[in-house]
Design a protein around this motif. Structure first.
Motif, PDB file in Angstrom:
ATOM      1  N   GLN A 288       0.830  -1.209   0.000  1.00  0.00           N
ATOM      2  CA  GLN A 288       0.000   0.000   0.000  1.00  0.00           C
ATOM      3  C   GLN A 288       0.863   1.257   0.000  1.00  0.00           C
ATOM      4  N   ALA A 289       1.958   1.239   0.747  1.00  0.00           N
ATOM      5  CA  ALA A 289       2.863   2.393   0.760  1.00  0.00           C
ATOM      6  C   ALA A 289       3.537   2.575  -0.594  1.00  0.00           C
ATOM      7  N   LEU A 290       3.868   1.488  -1.267  1.00  0.00           N
ATOM      8  CA  LEU A 290       4.467   1.586  -2.606  1.00  0.00           C
ATOM      9  C   LEU A 290       3.496   2.228  -3.597  1.00  0.00           C
ATOM     10  N   LEU A 291       2.231   1.877  -3.483  1.00  0.00           N
ATOM     11  CA  LEU A 291       1.236   2.424  -4.407  1.00  0.00           C
ATOM     12  C   LEU A 291       0.881   3.878  -4.094  1.00  0.00           C
ATOM     13  N   ARG A 292       0.979   4.285  -2.825  1.00  0.00           N
ATOM     14  CA  ARG A 292       0.650   5.664  -2.447  1.00  0.00           C
ATOM     15  C   ARG A 292       1.754   6.653  -2.808  1.00  0.00           C
ATOM     16  N   ASP A 293       2.987   6.194  -2.847  1.00  0.00           N
ATOM     17  CA  ASP A 293       4.114   7.097  -3.081  1.00  0.00           C
ATOM     18  C   ASP A 293       4.101   7.584  -4.535  1.00  0.00           C
ATOM     19  N   PRO A 294       4.302   8.887  -4.762  1.00  0.00           N
ATOM     20  CA  PRO A 294       4.306   9.386  -6.144  1.00  0.00           C
ATOM     21  C   PRO A 294       5.520   8.849  -6.909  1.00  0.00           C
ATOM     22  N   ARG A 295       5.291   8.534  -8.176  1.00  0.00           N
ATOM     23  CA  ARG A 295       6.359   8.002  -9.024  1.00  0.00           C
ATOM     24  C   ARG A 295       6.055   8.324 -10.469  1.00  0.00           C
ATOM     25  N   SER A 296       7.066   8.209 -11.302  1.00  0.00           N
ATOM     26  CA  SER A 296       6.898   8.560 -12.713  1.00  0.00           C
ATOM     27  C   SER A 296       6.695   7.331 -13.595  1.00  0.00           C
ATOM     28  N   PHE A 297       6.495   6.170 -12.997  1.00  0.00           N
ATOM     29  CA  PHE A 297       6.300   4.946 -13.768  1.00  0.00           C
ATOM     30  C   PHE A 297       5.246   4.081 -13.082  1.00  0.00           C
ATOM     31  N   GLN A 298       4.716   3.141 -13.835  1.00  0.00           N
ATOM     32  CA  GLN A 298       3.688   2.242 -13.313  1.00  0.00           C
ATOM     33  C   GLN A 298       4.355   1.129 -12.499  1.00  0.00           C
ATOM     34  N   VAL A 299       3.741   0.759 -11.391  1.00  0.00           N
ATOM     35  CA  VAL A 299       4.275  -0.290 -10.525  1.00  0.00           C
ATOM     36  C   VAL A 299       3.271  -1.435 -10.453  1.00  0.00           C
ATOM     37  N   GLN A 300       3.747  -2.644 -10.725  1.00  0.00           N
ATOM     38  CA  GLN A 300       2.944  -3.844 -10.530  1.00  0.00           C
ATOM     39  C   GLN A 300       3.511  -4.580  -9.328  1.00  0.00           C
ATOM     40  N   ILE A 301       2.660  -4.896  -8.364  1.00  0.00           N
ATOM     41  CA  ILE A 301       3.094  -5.557  -7.141  1.00  0.00           C
ATOM     42  C   ILE A 301       2.457  -6.939  -7.073  1.00  0.00           C
ATOM     43  N   HIS A 302       3.296  -7.922  -6.841  1.00  0.00           N
ATOM     44  CA  HIS A 302       2.841  -9.294  -6.661  1.00  0.00           C
ATOM     45  C   HIS A 302       3.355  -9.766  -5.312  1.00  0.00           C
ATOM     46  N   MET A 303       2.565 -10.586  -4.622  1.00  0.00           N
ATOM     47  CA  MET A 303       2.953 -11.073  -3.293  1.00  0.00           C
ATOM     48  C   MET A 303       2.777 -12.581  -3.232  1.00  0.00           C
ATOM     49  N   ALA A 304       3.696 -13.204  -2.500  1.00  0.00           N
ATOM     50  CA  ALA A 304       3.615 -14.647  -2.297  1.00  0.00           C
ATOM     51  C   ALA A 304       4.317 -14.991  -0.990  1.00  0.00           C
ATOM     52  N   PRO A 305       3.846 -16.037  -0.319  1.00  0.00           N
ATOM     53  CA  PRO A 305       4.517 -16.439   0.913  1.00  0.00           C
ATOM     54  C   PRO A 305       5.891 -17.046   0.657  1.00  0.00           C
ATOM     55  N   GLY A 306       6.111 -17.580  -0.546  1.00  0.00           N
ATOM     56  CA  GLY A 306       7.401 -18.178  -0.890  1.00  0.00           C
ATOM     57  C   GLY A 306       7.365 -18.759  -2.290  1.00  0.00           C
ATOM     58  N   LEU A 307       8.486 -19.324  -2.685  1.00  0.00           N
ATOM     59  CA  LEU A 307       8.589 -19.983  -3.984  1.00  0.00           C
ATOM     60  C   LEU A 307       8.358 -21.472  -3.778  1.00  0.00           C
TER      61      LEU A 307
ATOM     62  N   ARG B  95       9.797   4.154  -0.335  1.00  0.00           N
ATOM     63  CA  ARG B  95      10.508   5.077  -1.234  1.00  0.00           C
ATOM     64  C   ARG B  95      11.822   4.474  -1.703  1.00  0.00           C
ATOM     65  N   ARG B  96      12.543   3.853  -0.793  1.00  0.00           N
ATOM     66  CA  ARG B  96      13.825   3.240  -1.148  1.00  0.00           C
ATOM     67  C   ARG B  96      13.624   2.101  -2.149  1.00  0.00           C
ATOM     68  N   LEU B  97      12.578   1.300  -1.935  1.00  0.00           N
ATOM     69  CA  LEU B  97      12.292   0.207  -2.862  1.00  0.00           C
ATOM     70  C   LEU B  97      11.891   0.728  -4.240  1.00  0.00           C
ATOM     71  N   LEU B  98      11.161   1.840  -4.283  1.00  0.00           N
ATOM     72  CA  LEU B  98      10.805   2.424  -5.582  1.00  0.00           C
ATOM     73  C   LEU B  98      12.048   2.907  -6.323  1.00  0.00           C
ATOM     74  N   GLN B  99      13.020   3.439  -5.596  1.00  0.00           N
ATOM     75  CA  GLN B  99      14.280   3.845  -6.229  1.00  0.00           C
ATOM     76  C   GLN B  99      15.005   2.628  -6.793  1.00  0.00           C
ATOM     77  N   LEU B 100      15.068   1.565  -6.013  1.00  0.00           N
ATOM     78  CA  LEU B 100      15.706   0.340  -6.480  1.00  0.00           C
ATOM     79  C   LEU B 100      14.959  -0.245  -7.675  1.00  0.00           C
ATOM     80  N   LEU B 101      13.632  -0.234  -7.619  1.00  0.00           N
ATOM     81  CA  LEU B 101      12.817  -0.775  -8.698  1.00  0.00           C
ATOM     82  C   LEU B 101      13.033   0.002  -9.993  1.00  0.00           C
ATOM     83  N   SER B 102      13.131   1.318  -9.900  1.00  0.00           N
ATOM     84  CA  SER B 102      13.338   2.105 -11.124  1.00  0.00           C
ATOM     85  C   SER B 102      14.670   1.753 -11.787  1.00  0.00           C
TER      86      SER B 102
END
Length: 175
Positions: A33-52, A144-151
């Protein structure tokens, strides 16, 4: 055979896909939710899983960044992260994995030492972020830090590759 490989899918245009793995589901939800609320200049797709392993889905995008949650309250958190890492192609790990050591609840005792998680991140030349889930400001800061890494991992920063994330490793451990 590895479940996640580097070049098995095409990248998304002006977008980044992140996979949040492990940890408690409520922690993954708050960070998503924090990733989606933070302003950014690109689209973010978030997927979640308990593990592989992940379920087979032909519509699943290529993951640009993989975030492995490690709960400091459970000794199984480190074991689960190691199991998930073993299911990935070693080339995928280079510059595309970030560890988040999460702790929440002042009354809950810590079962893992931070040093063990630091050694794991150093072994894989990956950034390590510490998340105190009781603090909304800390959740926003980590997002915010994760969005920087993701970009960077998604190739949206000109002249910087995901392999250069190793230079962020030392600066992220002091978070």
């Amino acid at each position: 055979m590895a479940d996640l490989r580097s070049f098995d899918k095409m990248p998304l245009l002006n977008a980044g896909a992140v996979l949040l793995l492990g940890g408690e589901e409520s922690w993954r939800e708050r960070l998503a939710q924090a990733l989606l609320r933070d302003p950014r200049s690109f689209q973010v797709q978030i997927h979640m899983a308990p593990g592989l392993p992940l379920p087979t889905d032909p519509h699943r995008p290529r993951f640009d960044l993989l975030v492995l949650f490690i709960s400091l309250h459970s000794p199984a958190g480190l074991t689960e992260a190691l199991r998930d890492l073993s299911r990935m192609d070693p080339h995928f790990l280079l510059g595309r994995v970030c560890f988040v050591a999460a702790a929440g609840g002042a009354r809950r005792p810590r079962a893992l030492e931070e040093e063990a998680v630091r050694r794991l991140a150093d072994t894989h030349c990956s950034p390590l972020l510490f998340l105190h889930t009781d603090s909304e400001e800390d959740v926003r800061c980590v997002a915010r830090r994760l969005l920087q890494l993701l970009s960077v991992c998604a190739g949206l920063v000109p002249g910087v590759s995901a392999l250069s994330l190793a230079s962020f490793t030392w600066s992220s451990t002091g978070n």
